[in-house]
Design an enzyme around this catalytic site. Structure first.
Site, PDB file in Angstrom:
ATOM      1  N   PHE A 117       0.857  -1.186   0.000  1.00 33.69           N
ATOM      2  CA  PHE A 117       0.000   0.000   0.000  1.00 33.69           C
ATOM      3  C   PHE A 117       0.890   1.231   0.000  1.00 33.69           C
ATOM      4  O   PHE A 117       1.753   1.380   0.866  1.00 33.69           O
ATOM      5  CB  PHE A 117      -0.918   0.020   1.216  1.00 33.69           C
ATOM      6  CG  PHE A 117      -1.680   1.314   1.369  1.00 33.69           C
ATOM      7  CD1 PHE A 117      -2.673   1.658   0.481  1.00 33.69           C
ATOM      8  CD2 PHE A 117      -1.372   2.205   2.393  1.00 33.69           C
ATOM      9  CE1 PHE A 117      -3.363   2.857   0.605  1.00 33.69           C
ATOM     10  CE2 PHE A 117      -2.050   3.401   2.530  1.00 33.69           C
ATOM     11  CZ  PHE A 117      -3.050   3.732   1.629  1.00 33.69           C
ATOM     12  N   GLU A 118       0.707   2.078  -0.990  1.00 31.43           N
ATOM     13  CA  GLU A 118       1.477   3.316  -1.112  1.00 31.43           C
ATOM     14  C   GLU A 118       0.537   4.493  -0.881  1.00 31.43           C
ATOM     15  O   GLU A 118      -0.362   4.760  -1.681  1.00 31.43           O
ATOM     16  CB  GLU A 118       2.096   3.418  -2.513  1.00 31.43           C
ATOM     17  CG  GLU A 118       3.024   2.276  -2.886  1.00 31.43           C
ATOM     18  CD  GLU A 118       4.444   2.508  -2.425  1.00 31.43           C
ATOM     19  OE1 GLU A 118       4.702   3.567  -1.827  1.00 31.43           O
ATOM     20  OE2 GLU A 118       5.292   1.629  -2.670  1.00 31.43           O
TER      21      GLU A 118
END
Length: 953
Positions: free
Chosen positions: A339-340
């Site tokens: 997850f960015e």
């Protein structure tokens, strides 16, 4: 919907405040130390950007977790599961609520299921069916593997506080999560990077490239926890993309993942997360659904080449390589993602980034609570397929039916030979240790077995592919696949990584369908390889063909024992030095004896080379060299331009960077040139290895080509020159890793080529298209050595980088040979040793001579006394042993009269275990006269016979 979620998020932030003061908030507990996270704008100062908030410093994480656990009424426990490079604690927080009977039953049912997941997945499936809905399922989250991607840790802590401290009955979402899930969090896996504000850890590693090698203590902890949890869902919290990104990975996919199961769950979780983001006013990109073949989402609705973005064409954020956390999570669990978060002003700044992380965690846990039974069933199905040796399934449904099935049929087994067919038994054991630590089942052969014309000795290791962790075994041991025809780019190289082809042990693949089922025994630890010295000759020889052998050599040199380098990758020592034998035993390396005349020309090596590594700070290159026993220090351009020459005291340079240019670096260039002029060596690796020398004017005619870009990389085959001081210890054909592909297109006329690409089939696996830009590659040199033009410096170049991410341990022996060769300097004396024989003969000799006759003092009648007399014996013996004895002494006589008591004889020494010359032995005679013994006037005497004898003449 957006308003409802916004309210839910407000509850996330303020629930703890309703029961008391928020825990994850300043003032921070703990012992204060400088910390980059704490120094970020916190919103209290004029000029702080919008979205600023107080980030928790690394020193406060442990005590804050303890506070949350203390307020959790037993819901949360905190464990220190390891330490970072600099000794900071690594924490695992676990929330497994057991407040109700239903929660306890669901938790216990899951633990029973997990207990047999790998050993008997069919039994676990039966337990799951029996449990029905009364089961929990785990999810594992990890924060801030990159130290300067701060908000992941803060988001995890916020959610832990919410879940641990929200009173039961006050939030139905929290209640449902607690009833049906077990939440694990590696809160901050890179505390050293958080303190320093760096992406890398304190050893200079990007740890999200270390999940296969597991060289760093932080990654050893992370991978161990991931294996222990084997969670259906794993998410690693990163930053930063705009908008935020949740993978949804594009092609290519891992061959080792049951992609039909991964795909359906990954897409469903992404659907739910995207809906939650949109409802909260955030955007979320999903690469497989939203990207183009360019590796980016389109600026508008159409890709630059007119294609429609989506699964048919999307590339550039794949789940192929196991050195990333998410792919390791897929192999050990089921559905995993990176997850960015987004922290631009439009995303709400840093506070927006943290809130996005909170939304992602919350939505993931809601999804898990809803789908837990089916997620667990499919996680167990992965293991069941492995144990059953099931064929890979059909895949994939539309719209993923265009080139998304990268699964391959697994081989029957892998064999890691010991003895014949194995370059290093010590390295075979290292590979086996890695496999066992990563839950791969390994056996040893009960007796010798053969396949394909090769015989494997008893005790060789077998990795059967009918096992729960067959995907992990394939990931580590298979050479991989040439994907050049199927893909144009990857997110990050390398595109091939096999430990079986890049570490220091030889492996053999038993192909699918082959008949190979020898009797074997499952093991829990490798069998010690042992050491020892064999053969004959006046020299003891170490073949430097493995990292274990390099450490043996350097330990011996560091102990002050010098030797001689041969021209083919060996080092010889006079006699059998204790330091060498001890180092070989410690590293499980075998030695051989040889005659000096059989070794050819020799060069002395008296100490471990001192290496200046051309880098501004310690990194993976210095780390790897130090662990091989070298003195290796970072020397960057700034230091080269400093007041003091930093190259003084070093023997050779290792470089993978570019020649310093520009007026500001004039001093650096002068010092480098002076170093080479006074005899300093050079070893270069990678794209800039040759260009550095050419730019420096050190050599003429050394030119390089490469095929960089788009993640092109892979495992190559290369062939060894017939006789080489650099690659002489290698087989005629071997493997190496390239990132990117590099080769030398021309070579100085005086230089020697040590290794080349073959004329064809030089790519074993990976991404390297056979295109116009690569036409000069076949047959080209990839390893070479020679003198600089001035004849003052020994220099060696590798087209590959042998220290690349500390991965290619198989390349380290040739690097060690190059370092030792270059460090010796151009004036080193080449010697040839020979032995001559001079002889002299010793005749067999046993000689015994006695000194003066022994005489007792006068015997006094009527007085009881022990009398003593003595003489000496001189012993000469050339035998292997000798013994001195005396005949039965009997009684002394005087004519017809005999003494009542016998004569006694003793020696100061009576036995020898080797030759002896003129050794004097004391001979003692004792005679007892009692008070009533009759004595006749005159002299009493006795003749005694002494014998010197041997059993080994």
């Amino acid at each position: 919907m957006r308003r409802a979620l916004g309210c839910a998020l407000a509850v996330l932030a303020c629930t703890a405040g309703e029961a008391g003061a928020q825990i994850v908030a300043p003032p921070w507990c703990g012992t204060v130390e400088p910390d980059a996270a704490a120094a970020l704008p916190d919103g209290t100062r004029a000029g702080d950007p919008a979205g600023s908030f107080p980030h928790i410093p690394a020193y406060a994480i442990g005590c804050t977790l303890d506070k949350i656990a203390a307020a959790s009424n037993g819901r949360m426990k905190v464990e220190e599961v390891g330490r970072s490079v600099q000794g900071r604690p690594l924490y695992l927080a676990t929330i497994d609520a057991r407040e109700t009977e239903a929660q306890r039953t669901a938790s216990d049912n899951y633990k029973a299921i997990r207990a047999t997941q790998l050993s008997d997945p069919a039994a676990s499936l039966a337990k799951l069916a029996a449990a029905g809905d009364a089961v929990k399922a785990p999810a594992l989250f990890q924060g801030s593997i990159h130290g300067n991607e701060f908000q992941g840790t803060d988001a995890v802590l916020m959610q832990l506080e919410r879940l641990a401290t929200t009173p039961r009955g006050t939030d139905p979402v929290v209640d449902r999560i607690l009833d049906h899930t077990i939440v694990g969090a590696l809160v901050n896996i890179n505390p050293d990077g958080r303190v320093a504000g760096t992406r890398a850890n304190a050893d200079g590693f990007d740890m999200n490239r270390d999940y296969l090698i597991q060289s760093q203590p932080e990654m050893q902890v992370s991978t161990r926890v991931m294996r222990e949890w084997s969670a259906p869902i794993f998410v690693d919290l990163h930053g930063y993309f705009t908008p935020a990104m949740l993978g949804g990975p594009t092609k290519p996919h891992s061959e080792a993942v049951e992609y039909d199961l991964f795909l359906k769950w990954n897409q469903l979780r992404l659907d739910r997360t995207e809906a939650a983001f949109n409802a909260a006013g955030f955007q979320l990109q999903r690469p497989i659904n939203d990207w183009c073949s360019t590796g980016q989402p389109p600026a508008s609705g159409v890709c630059p080449n007119g294609e429609t973005p989506g699964p048919d064409v999307a590339e550039g954020l794949d789940d192929q390589a196991p050195h990333f956390s998410a792919i390791y999570g897929e192999v050990t669990g089921l559905d995993a993602s990176t997850f960015e978060t987004c922290q631009t002003e439009a995303c709400g700044g840093r506070l927006g980034a943290r809130r996005q992380g909170e939304i992602m965690i919350d939505t993931t846990l809601r999804h898990l609570a809803d789908e837990r039974v089916a997620l667990l069933r499919d996680t167990l199905e992965v293991a069941r397929r492995g144990v059953a040796g099931a064929a890979r399934p059909e895949c994939c449904p539309a719209p993923f039916d265009t080139d998304h099935n990268w699964m391959v049929e697994y081989p029957t087994a892998f064999v890691i030979p010991v003895g014949a067919g194995q370059r290093s038994d010590a390295e075979a054991n290292r590979l086996v240790r890695w496999l066992l630590e990563n839950q791969v089942e390994v056996h040893t052969l009960n007796a010798a077995a053969s396949f394909g014309g090769q015989t494997f000795a008893a005790g060789s290791y077998v990795v059967p592919m009918k096992q729960a962790r067959r995907g992990m075994a394939h990931t580590a041991l298979s050479v991989g696949t040439d994907i050049s025809a199927r893909i144009s780019r990857v997110y990050a190289p390398p595109t091939a990584w096999s430990l079986g082809y890049l570490w220091g042990a030889d492996t053999v693949t038993i192909p699918a369908g082959a008949s190979f089922s020898p009797a074997s025994t499952k093991i829990t630890a490798p069998v010690p390889a042992g050491s020892g010295v064999s053969g004959s000759g006046e020299m003891t020889v170490l073949t430097v063909n493995s990292p274990s052998a390099i450490r043996t050599l350097n330990a011996t040199l560091a102990a002050g024992v010098g030797g001689y380098r041969t021209g083919d990758g060996r080092v010889a020592f006079r006699g059998e030095p204790d330091a060498l034998v001890a180092a070989a035993a410690a590293n499980e390396v075998r030695l051989v004896r040889a005659t000096a005349s059989s070794l050819g020309a020799l060069e002395q090596i008296t100490r471990v080379p001192r290496i200046a590594v051309m880098t501004a700070a310690p990194n993976q290159e210095t780390w790897a060299l130090e662990r091989l026993g070298y003195v290796a220090d970072a020397v960057g351009t700034a230091a080269l331009n400093g007041a003091v020459d930093p190259l003084a005291g070093y023997d050779t340079i290792f470089n993978s960077g570019t020649w310093p240019t520009g007026t500001a670096n004039a001093v650096a260039r002068t010092r480098l040139s002076a170093f080479f002029a006074r005899g300093g060596g050079y070893v270069g690796g990678g794209t800039s290895a040759g260009a550095f020398l050419a730019s420096a004017g050190e050599v003429a005619g050394l030119t390089t080509a490469n095929r960089s870009g788009n993640g092109r990389s892979g495992i190559i085959n290369w062939v060894r020159a017939p006789f080489s001081p650099i690659t002489g210890a290698y087989p005629a054909r071997d493997t190496a890793i390239v990132d990117p592909p590099v080769w030398f297109t021309s070579m100085p006329s005086s230089w020697a080529v040590d290794g080349s690409l073959p004329e064809s089939d030089f790519l074993a696996a990976g991404l390297w298209p056979d295109d116009a830009q690569s036409l000069s590659a076949p047959g080209s040199a990839v390893i070479a050595h020679g003198l600089n033009t001035a004849g003052t410096s020994r220099q060696a170049v590798f087209a590959m980088n042998p220290l690349y991410r500390a991965i290619p341990e198989r390349e380290w022996p040739m690097l060690a040979a190059a370092l030792n060769w270059s460090a010796a300097g151009p004036d080193v004396v080449s010697e040839a040793l020979a032995t001559g024989v001079v002889s002299g003969t010793v005749p067999a000799t046993l000689s015994l001579s006695l000194g003066a006759a022994a005489t007792f003092p006068p015997f006094v009648p009527g007085v009881e006394e022990d009398y003593e007399a003595g003489t000496t014996a001189k012993v000469i013996s050339t035998a292997g042993d000798a013994a001195l004895s005396v005949s039965q002494p009997g009684h002394m006589t005087n004519g017809a009269f005999t003494l009542a008591e016998p004569l006694r004889v003793s020696f100061s020494k009576a036995a020898w275990t080797g030759p002896v010359s003129n050794e004097s032995v004391d001979v003692t005679f004792r005679q007892r006269i009692k008070r009533t013994d009759p004595l006749r006037t005159g002299t009493y005497s006795r003749t005694v016979t002494f014998t010197l004898s041997t059993t080994s003449p």
